[in-house]
Design a protein around this motif. Sequence first.
Motif, PDB file in Angstrom:
ATOM      1  N   THR A  44       0.875  -1.161   0.000  1.00  0.00           N
ATOM      2  CA  THR A  44       0.000   0.000   0.000  1.00  0.00           C
ATOM      3  C   THR A  44       0.916   1.216   0.000  1.00  0.00           C
ATOM      4  OG1 THR A  44      -1.925   1.065   0.994  1.00  0.00           O
ATOM      5  CG2 THR A  44      -0.279   0.139   2.515  1.00  0.00           C
ATOM      6  N   LEU A  45       0.350   2.397   0.183  1.00  0.00           N
ATOM      7  CA  LEU A  45       1.151   3.621   0.152  1.00  0.00           C
ATOM      8  C   LEU A  45       1.256   4.237   1.539  1.00  0.00           C
ATOM      9  CD1 LEU A  45      -0.378   5.248  -3.042  1.00  0.00           C
ATOM     10  CD2 LEU A  45       1.698   3.871  -2.876  1.00  0.00           C
ATOM     11  N   GLN A  46       2.404   4.848   1.797  1.00  0.00           N
ATOM     12  CA  GLN A  46       2.598   5.521   3.070  1.00  0.00           C
ATOM     13  C   GLN A  46       1.757   6.798   3.145  1.00  0.00           C
ATOM     14  OE1 GLN A  46       6.484   7.482   3.991  1.00  0.00           O
ATOM     15  NE2 GLN A  46       6.557   5.897   5.591  1.00  0.00           N
ATOM     16  N   ALA A  47       1.633   7.494   2.015  1.00  0.00           N
ATOM     17  CA  ALA A  47       0.915   8.775   1.983  1.00  0.00           C
ATOM     18  C   ALA A  47       0.487   9.073   0.546  1.00  0.00           C
ATOM     19  CB  ALA A  47       1.829   9.895   2.498  1.00  0.00           C
ATOM     20  N   PRO A  48      -0.450   9.995   0.373  1.00  0.00           N
ATOM     21  CA  PRO A  48      -0.846  10.385  -0.982  1.00  0.00           C
ATOM     22  C   PRO A  48       0.318  11.027  -1.747  1.00  0.00           C
ATOM     23  CG  PRO A  48      -2.462  11.138   0.621  1.00  0.00           C
ATOM     24  CD  PRO A  48      -1.274  10.653   1.398  1.00  0.00           C
ATOM     25  N   VAL A  49       0.329  10.816  -3.065  1.00  0.00           N
ATOM     26  CA  VAL A  49       1.357  11.407  -3.934  1.00  0.00           C
ATOM     27  C   VAL A  49       0.648  11.999  -5.149  1.00  0.00           C
ATOM     28  CG1 VAL A  49       3.421  10.982  -5.299  1.00  0.00           C
ATOM     29  CG2 VAL A  49       3.060   9.701  -3.192  1.00  0.00           C
ATOM     30  N   HIS A  50       1.066  13.199  -5.550  1.00  0.00           N
ATOM     31  CA  HIS A  50       0.430  13.910  -6.661  1.00  0.00           C
ATOM     32  C   HIS A  50       1.377  13.994  -7.864  1.00  0.00           C
ATOM     33  CE1 HIS A  50      -2.910  15.240  -4.100  1.00  0.00           C
ATOM     34  NE2 HIS A  50      -1.983  15.281  -3.159  1.00  0.00           N
ATOM     35  N   SER A  51       0.793  14.138  -9.033  1.00  0.00           N
ATOM     36  CA  SER A  51       1.561  14.348 -10.263  1.00  0.00           C
ATOM     37  C   SER A  51       0.733  15.234 -11.181  1.00  0.00           C
ATOM     38  CB  SER A  51       1.860  13.005 -10.938  1.00  0.00           C
ATOM     39  OG  SER A  51       0.655  12.398 -11.356  1.00  0.00           O
ATOM     40  N   GLU A  52       1.401  15.795 -12.180  1.00  0.00           N
ATOM     41  CA  GLU A  52       0.676  16.635 -13.132  1.00  0.00           C
ATOM     42  C   GLU A  52       1.353  16.561 -14.495  1.00  0.00           C
ATOM     43  OE1 GLU A  52      -0.833  21.252 -13.590  1.00  0.00           O
ATOM     44  OE2 GLU A  52      -0.555  20.412 -11.584  1.00  0.00           O
ATOM     45  N   LEU A  53       0.537  16.452 -15.547  1.00  0.00           N
ATOM     46  CA  LEU A  53       1.021  16.435 -16.920  1.00  0.00           C
ATOM     47  C   LEU A  53       0.264  17.477 -17.725  1.00  0.00           C
ATOM     48  CD1 LEU A  53       1.037  12.613 -17.824  1.00  0.00           C
ATOM     49  CD2 LEU A  53       3.009  14.024 -17.258  1.00  0.00           C
ATOM     50  N   LEU A  54       0.942  18.052 -18.709  1.00  0.00           N
ATOM     51  CA  LEU A  54       0.302  18.949 -19.665  1.00  0.00           C
ATOM     52  C   LEU A  54       0.555  18.338 -21.039  1.00  0.00           C
ATOM     53  CD1 LEU A  54      -1.286  21.580 -19.791  1.00  0.00           C
ATOM     54  CD2 LEU A  54       0.875  22.774 -20.167  1.00  0.00           C
ATOM     55  N   ILE A  55      -0.511  17.888 -21.699  1.00  0.00           N
ATOM     56  CA  ILE A  55      -0.380  17.232 -23.004  1.00  0.00           C
ATOM     57  C   ILE A  55      -1.344  17.904 -23.980  1.00  0.00           C
ATOM     58  CG2 ILE A  55      -0.610  15.072 -24.278  1.00  0.00           C
ATOM     59  CD1 ILE A  55      -0.070  13.602 -21.623  1.00  0.00           C
ATOM     60  N   LYS A  56      -0.788  18.522 -25.013  1.00  0.00           N
ATOM     61  CA  LYS A  56      -1.585  19.222 -26.031  1.00  0.00           C
ATOM     62  C   LYS A  56      -2.640  20.111 -25.376  1.00  0.00           C
ATOM     63  CE  LYS A  56      -0.864  15.851 -29.688  1.00  0.00           C
ATOM     64  NZ  LYS A  56      -1.486  14.906 -30.638  1.00  0.00           N
ATOM     65  N   LYS A  57      -2.203  20.911 -24.450  1.00  0.00           N
ATOM     66  CA  LYS A  57      -3.018  21.903 -23.739  1.00  0.00           C
ATOM     67  C   LYS A  57      -4.009  21.319 -22.740  1.00  0.00           C
ATOM     68  CE  LYS A  57      -2.687  25.242 -27.502  1.00  0.00           C
ATOM     69  NZ  LYS A  57      -3.428  26.097 -28.432  1.00  0.00           N
ATOM     70  N   SER A  58      -4.108  20.002 -22.660  1.00  0.00           N
ATOM     71  CA  SER A  58      -4.947  19.376 -21.628  1.00  0.00           C
ATOM     72  C   SER A  58      -4.103  19.189 -20.372  1.00  0.00           C
ATOM     73  CB  SER A  58      -5.486  18.018 -22.084  1.00  0.00           C
ATOM     74  OG  SER A  58      -6.607  18.177 -22.912  1.00  0.00           O
ATOM     75  N   ARG A  59      -4.702  19.501 -19.236  1.00  0.00           N
ATOM     76  CA  ARG A  59      -4.003  19.375 -17.953  1.00  0.00           C
ATOM     77  C   ARG A  59      -4.536  18.141 -17.228  1.00  0.00           C
ATOM     78  NH1 ARG A  59      -4.869  23.529 -13.045  1.00  0.00           N
ATOM     79  NH2 ARG A  59      -3.300  22.702 -11.612  1.00  0.00           N
ATOM     80  N   PHE A  60      -3.628  17.260 -16.829  1.00  0.00           N
ATOM     81  CA  PHE A  60      -3.968  16.040 -16.109  1.00  0.00           C
ATOM     82  C   PHE A  60      -3.373  16.136 -14.706  1.00  0.00           C
ATOM     83  CE2 PHE A  60      -4.064  15.016 -20.558  1.00  0.00           C
ATOM     84  CZ  PHE A  60      -5.126  14.134 -20.710  1.00  0.00           C
ATOM     85  N   ILE A  61      -4.232  16.152 -13.686  1.00  0.00           N
ATOM     86  CA  ILE A  61      -3.791  16.248 -12.297  1.00  0.00           C
ATOM     87  C   ILE A  61      -4.053  14.899 -11.639  1.00  0.00           C
ATOM     88  CG2 ILE A  61      -4.052  17.481 -10.107  1.00  0.00           C
ATOM     89  CD1 ILE A  61      -5.408  19.733 -11.838  1.00  0.00           C
ATOM     90  N   GLY A  62      -2.989  14.193 -11.321  1.00  0.00           N
ATOM     91  CA  GLY A  62      -3.120  12.843 -10.791  1.00  0.00           C
ATOM     92  C   GLY A  62      -2.830  12.757  -9.309  1.00  0.00           C
ATOM     93  N   CYS A  63      -3.372  11.718  -8.694  1.00  0.00           N
ATOM     94  CA  CYS A  63      -3.100  11.436  -7.283  1.00  0.00           C
ATOM     95  C   CYS A  63      -3.286   9.943  -7.038  1.00  0.00           C
ATOM     96  CB  CYS A  63      -4.044  12.226  -6.377  1.00  0.00           C
ATOM     97  SG  CYS A  63      -3.750  11.938  -4.615  1.00  0.00           S
ATOM     98  N   ILE A  64      -2.382   9.381  -6.246  1.00  0.00           N
ATOM     99  CA  ILE A  64      -2.582   8.027  -5.733  1.00  0.00           C
ATOM    100  C   ILE A  64      -2.555   8.122  -4.222  1.00  0.00           C
ATOM    101  CG2 ILE A  64      -1.712   6.755  -7.736  1.00  0.00           C
ATOM    102  CD1 ILE A  64       0.956   6.485  -6.277  1.00  0.00           C
ATOM    103  N   GLN A  65      -3.422   7.377  -3.560  1.00  0.00           N
ATOM    104  CA  GLN A  65      -3.505   7.450  -2.111  1.00  0.00           C
ATOM    105  C   GLN A  65      -4.079   6.173  -1.527  1.00  0.00           C
ATOM    106  OE1 GLN A  65      -6.419  10.759  -2.794  1.00  0.00           O
ATOM    107  NE2 GLN A  65      -7.166  10.031  -0.822  1.00  0.00           N
TER     108      GLN A  65
END
Length: 197
Positions: free
Chosen positions: A4-25
Amino acid sequence: MPFTLQAPVHSELLIKKSRFIGCIQPVEDRAQAQAVVAALKAAHPGAAHVCWALLAGGQSAAVDDGEPSGTAGRPMLDVLRHQDLQGVLATVVRYFGGVKLGAGGLVGAYSDCIAQAVKQAVKVPIVAKTVLRFEVPYSLEGWVRRQLALFDAVALQVHHAQGVIFDIQLLLHQEAAFRAAVTASSAGVVVWHAKAP
């Protein structure tokens, strides 16, 4: 071995002007996952999609939230499976940038967003535990409490009746040794009950 995970982790991508904000927790179950997703939708009212994947035994899920079927939730779930994660929620909030990515582009974007978060995450092994219920005479209560500390066991409940009834939790691989120690030291007068709920 599952993690499992110790804590939440975030990520972010910008692809062809679309913004993807990710998180696993880490999450306990589907109800908790759905509460997290509802909070994300409330926090991002302008987002085009809030896609998610949950890997939690029989409560697992993959939700595309309006993206073409199989292009968001399933790829995110595959990343979690590949990392042998359990009890983990992956979410991606997408703000559409006006350029369509196509099915392949979407699969890549959602899986990459979660994969980047996994790379930064601290994974924690999930160790199997068990719960035992047993009764000993009052004269052994102190000794049992000392044994709990030696075995890194936790007393969940202690009932005082004709004897002392313990509900304890300990690592599954230590169950046999703990039972043997208690049985030997009580000269066989310990009473093992069905496992506590």
